[in-house]
Design an enzyme around this catalytic site. Sequence first.
Site, PDB file in Angstrom:
ATOM      1  N   TRP A  24       0.842  -1.187   0.000  1.00 52.70           N
ATOM      2  CA  TRP A  24       0.000   0.000   0.000  1.00 52.70           C
ATOM      3  C   TRP A  24       0.891   1.257   0.000  1.00 52.70           C
ATOM      4  CZ3 TRP A  24      -5.369  -0.391   0.132  1.00 52.70           C
ATOM      5  CH2 TRP A  24      -6.069   0.812   0.270  1.00 52.70           C
ATOM      6  N   ASP A  60      -7.741  -9.641   7.322  1.00 51.47           N
ATOM      7  CA  ASP A  60      -7.916  -8.488   8.206  1.00 51.47           C
ATOM      8  C   ASP A  60      -8.448  -8.988   9.544  1.00 51.47           C
ATOM      9  OD1 ASP A  60      -9.355  -6.026   5.883  1.00 51.47           O
ATOM     10  OD2 ASP A  60      -7.322  -6.793   6.129  1.00 51.47           O
ATOM     11  N   HIS A  64      -8.527  -3.892  12.641  1.00 49.40           N
ATOM     12  CA  HIS A  64      -8.108  -3.010  11.541  1.00 49.40           C
ATOM     13  C   HIS A  64      -9.144  -1.931  11.265  1.00 49.40           C
ATOM     14  CE1 HIS A  64      -6.396  -1.671   7.792  1.00 49.40           C
ATOM     15  NE2 HIS A  64      -7.372  -2.172   7.062  1.00 49.40           N
ATOM     16  N   HIS A 164     -15.738  -2.449   4.682  1.00 46.22           N
ATOM     17  CA  HIS A 164     -15.208  -3.002   5.932  1.00 46.22           C
ATOM     18  C   HIS A 164     -16.228  -2.873   7.055  1.00 46.22           C
ATOM     19  CE1 HIS A 164     -11.258  -2.729   3.877  1.00 46.22           C
ATOM     20  NE2 HIS A 164     -10.866  -3.641   4.734  1.00 46.22           N
ATOM     21  N   GLU A 176      -7.658 -10.754   1.819  1.00 50.26           N
ATOM     22  CA  GLU A 176      -7.287  -9.844   0.726  1.00 50.26           C
ATOM     23  C   GLU A 176      -5.946 -10.268   0.135  1.00 50.26           C
ATOM     24  OE1 GLU A 176      -7.399  -6.364   3.173  1.00 50.26           O
ATOM     25  OE2 GLU A 176      -9.437  -5.830   2.580  1.00 50.26           O
TER      26      GLU A 176
END
Length: 215
Positions: A24, A60, A64, A164, A176
Amino acid sequence: MSSWRSSRRIWDISQTLRPGLPVWPGDTDFAFERTWKMEEGSPVNVGKMTMTTHSGTHADAPLHYAADGMDAAAMELDAFIGECLVVDARKVSGEIDVADLPDLESADRVLFRTWDAFPHDAWRSDWKPISAEAIEWLALQGVKLVGTDAPSVDPQESKTMAAHHAVAKHDMRILEGLVLDDVEEGRYELVALPLKVGGGDAGLTRAILRELRDA
Ligand SMILES: Nc1ccccc1C(=O)C[C@H](N)C(=O)O
Ligand SMILES: [Zn+2]
Ligand SMILES: [Zn+2]
């Protein structure tokens, strides 16, 4: 075939953690160094890794996207092992919405393929996110885990994290960064146990699919 080998085909749907792994924008690059080296007289080679909790293929944790959410170590395991449905969403334009969802019949886990070819060597920000409405619909069909080959279920520029938060509302789980290039649509056994990271907002996982046992 030796006795211990499974006769059921296995697909490795995980990215390789390695230096240069796309991460990211602004997050921690993957780094690996050797701290004990046999060539320097050590009886063993031992390495050290530095990486973001969301490196490559991962699950996740609720922590998160919810300040009081459980961490990766606390997540129950049954969501990450069991029958799943792989859906080819490559023809979807924009985000995956309710109208793009197939008749699930019954599925506890749904994995979406969105890339023609997984971008192993370059960060791509143009992935297909999943709408919050689609997450809600999946939850109402009884889906417990949603997986994607994208880096996130939300768009990169999302500020609301709507997908989310829809996952959180229904206490679903997320995978993911899957690699589904070699996987046909259909039903498989998923095994994708997150690393047991105390305080972790995500857990890296070696995700695989295996042929279902004959009925
Ligand atoms: N590394 C990041 C740093 C900042 C913001 C998001 C990320 C992500 O990796 C997205 C994450 N995989 C997600 O669950 O959407
Ligand atoms: Zn993530
Ligand atoms: Zn996520």
